[in-house]
Scaffold this motif. Sequence first.
Motif, short mmCIF file in Angstrom:
data_model
loop_
_atom_site.label_atom_id
_atom_site.label_comp_id
_atom_site.label_asym_id
_atom_site.label_seq_id
_atom_site.Cartn_x
_atom_site.Cartn_y
_atom_site.Cartn_z
N LEU A 62 0.88 -1.30 -0.09
CA LEU A 62 -0.03 -0.14 0.04
C LEU A 62 1.12 1.30 -0.05
N SER A 63 0.38 2.33 -0.65
CA SER A 63 1.06 3.67 -0.75
C SER A 63 0.49 4.33 0.72
N PHE A 64 1.23 5.44 0.67
CA PHE A 64 0.71 6.18 1.95
C PHE A 64 -0.84 6.38 2.02
N THR A 65 -1.24 6.88 0.85
CA THR A 65 -2.88 7.29 0.78
C THR A 65 -3.63 5.85 0.80
N ALA A 66 -3.26 4.96 0.36
CA ALA A 66 -3.98 3.70 0.54
C ALA A 66 -3.85 3.19 1.82
N CYS A 67 -3.07 3.30 2.58
CA CYS A 67 -3.01 3.21 4.05
C CYS A 67 -3.80 4.07 4.77
N LEU A 68 -4.12 5.22 4.40
CA LEU A 68 -5.03 6.00 4.98
C LEU A 68 -6.27 5.64 4.84
N HIS A 69 -6.65 5.12 3.57
CA HIS A 69 -7.88 4.50 3.18
C HIS A 69 -8.20 3.18 4.01
N LEU A 70 -7.20 2.43 4.21
CA LEU A 70 -7.39 1.44 4.99
C LEU A 70 -7.81 1.96 6.55
N VAL A 71 -7.22 2.90 7.04
CA VAL A 71 -7.40 3.41 8.52
C VAL A 71 -8.74 3.85 8.65
N GLY A 72 -9.43 4.40 7.46
CA GLY A 72 -10.85 4.55 7.63
C GLY A 72 -11.66 3.53 7.62
N LEU A 73 -11.30 2.39 6.79
CA LEU A 73 -12.07 1.19 6.79
C LEU A 73 -11.93 0.49 7.93
N MET A 74 -10.75 0.47 8.60
CA MET A 74 -10.85 -0.33 9.97
C MET A 74 -11.41 0.31 10.96
N HIS A 75 -11.46 1.96 11.12
CA HIS A 75 -12.46 2.50 11.95
C HIS A 75 -13.63 2.37 11.91
N ASP A 76 -14.17 2.42 10.55
CA ASP A 76 -15.58 2.15 10.26
C ASP A 76 -15.89 0.75 10.78
N LEU A 77 -15.32 -0.26 10.45
CA LEU A 77 -15.39 -1.74 10.97
C LEU A 77 -15.77 -1.78 12.47
N GLY A 78 -14.75 -1.13 13.25
CA GLY A 78 -14.92 -1.01 14.66
C GLY A 78 -16.09 -0.43 15.11
N GLU A 79 -16.41 0.71 14.60
CA GLU A 79 -17.63 1.38 14.99
C GLU A 79 -18.97 0.62 14.50
N SER A 80 -19.00 -0.13 13.62
CA SER A 80 -20.10 -1.04 12.86
C SER A 80 -20.21 -2.19 13.73
N GLY A 81 -19.48 -2.61 14.90
CA GLY A 81 -19.79 -4.02 15.49
C GLY A 81 -18.69 -5.02 15.23
N ALA A 82 -17.80 -4.77 14.07
CA ALA A 82 -16.76 -5.71 13.61
C ALA A 82 -15.83 -5.78 14.73
N GLN A 83 -14.54 -6.57 14.60
CA GLN A 83 -13.51 -6.72 15.30
C GLN A 83 -12.19 -7.04 14.64
N VAL A 84 -11.41 -5.94 14.64
CA VAL A 84 -10.09 -6.26 13.85
C VAL A 84 -8.85 -6.42 14.59
N VAL A 85 -7.94 -7.32 14.20
CA VAL A 85 -6.96 -7.79 14.85
C VAL A 85 -5.81 -7.60 13.81
N CYS A 86 -4.85 -6.93 13.89
CA CYS A 86 -3.84 -6.57 12.90
C CYS A 86 -2.45 -6.67 13.32
N ALA A 87 -1.44 -7.25 12.61
CA ALA A 87 -0.08 -7.03 12.78
C ALA A 87 0.20 -6.31 11.94
N THR A 88 1.22 -5.08 12.30
CA THR A 88 1.73 -4.10 11.37
C THR A 88 3.01 -3.67 11.47
N HIS A 89 3.66 -3.07 10.59
CA HIS A 89 4.92 -2.48 10.90
C HIS A 89 4.62 -0.89 10.51
#
Length: 248
Positions: free
Chosen positions: A169-196
Motif C-alpha cells: 500500500l501507498s501512504f494514501t492507500a494506508c489512510l484509506h485502510l485506516v478509515g475502513l478499519m475505524h468504520d469496521l470497529g464502529e459497526s460492531g466488527a472486530q479487527v486484529v492487525c499485525a503491522t509495521h
Amino acid sequence: MFVRRAYVPDSLQPPTTEHWPFSVPAVAELVEDGLEFTHPVTFIVGDNGTGKSTLVEAIAEGFKLDARGGRAGARTGKADPTKTPLGEVLRLETTAQGSRMLAGPRLKKKGFFLRAETAFSMTENLGGVPGYWEENTAEMSHGEGFVAVFQSMFRDPGFYVLDEPESALSFTACLHLVGLMHDLGESGAQVVCATHSPVLAATPGADIIEAGEHGLRRVKWAELELVDHWRRYLDNPDTYLRHITDDE
C-alpha cells in the motif's frame, strides 16, 4: 466484539519454551498469561522476529480461518488441515456473539484473514469468484488489488485478522485502510492487525500492543519505538544512514 481473549489452556501448555515459536518472548507471554482484547480494533506492532505474525496466524486459526488466508466459511482449493504450532494449542474465549457465529452455518460466518504472503496470489485468482470481489484484480497493481479486497471483504460485522496489510500500500492507500478499519470497529466488527506501519497503528480508538524482547505491552501510539524511529529518520535520515553507508 467477537473475541475477548486468546490463551493456551493448562492442559495444552508446551513442555518447554526452548523451541520456536514458544521461545519468542511475545509468544511465551501469551502462553503464560493469555492476551485480552479490550477494543474493537487491536494492533500488534513490532520489529521482524518479534512474533506478531505468529500471534495473528494462530488467532485466525482459533476463529476457524485458514492460516493461508481467506474467508470464514469458505475455502479455495484444497483445505490445509495443518495448523501452526501455536495454532495447535491456542484457544479463544469468545463473546456470546462470537460463539453464535462459530456455532452457526459455515456460510453465515463473517470474517477474513489477509496475510501478506498469500494476498498477492489471492488478488490474482479470486476476482469474480462468487462470495469474493467482482473486480478483476489480476489486472490491477498489487496496491489497487489490495484496496479492492478491503472494500469488498471488510464491510460486514465480523472478525477480521490482518498480517502486515501495508506491504503493497501507498501512504494514501494506508489512510484509506485506516478509515475502513475505524468504520469496521464502529459497526460492531472486530479487527486484529499485525503491522509495521505507524500510519495504520494511528487508527483512532485502537488498542496498541507492542511485541519485543520484553514480551507484550500496551502502549500509546506516541510511545511506540516504531513511531520514534520514523520521526527521527524523517527529521534527519543521515543520523541513520551514516551508520550504513559510511565505509570508515
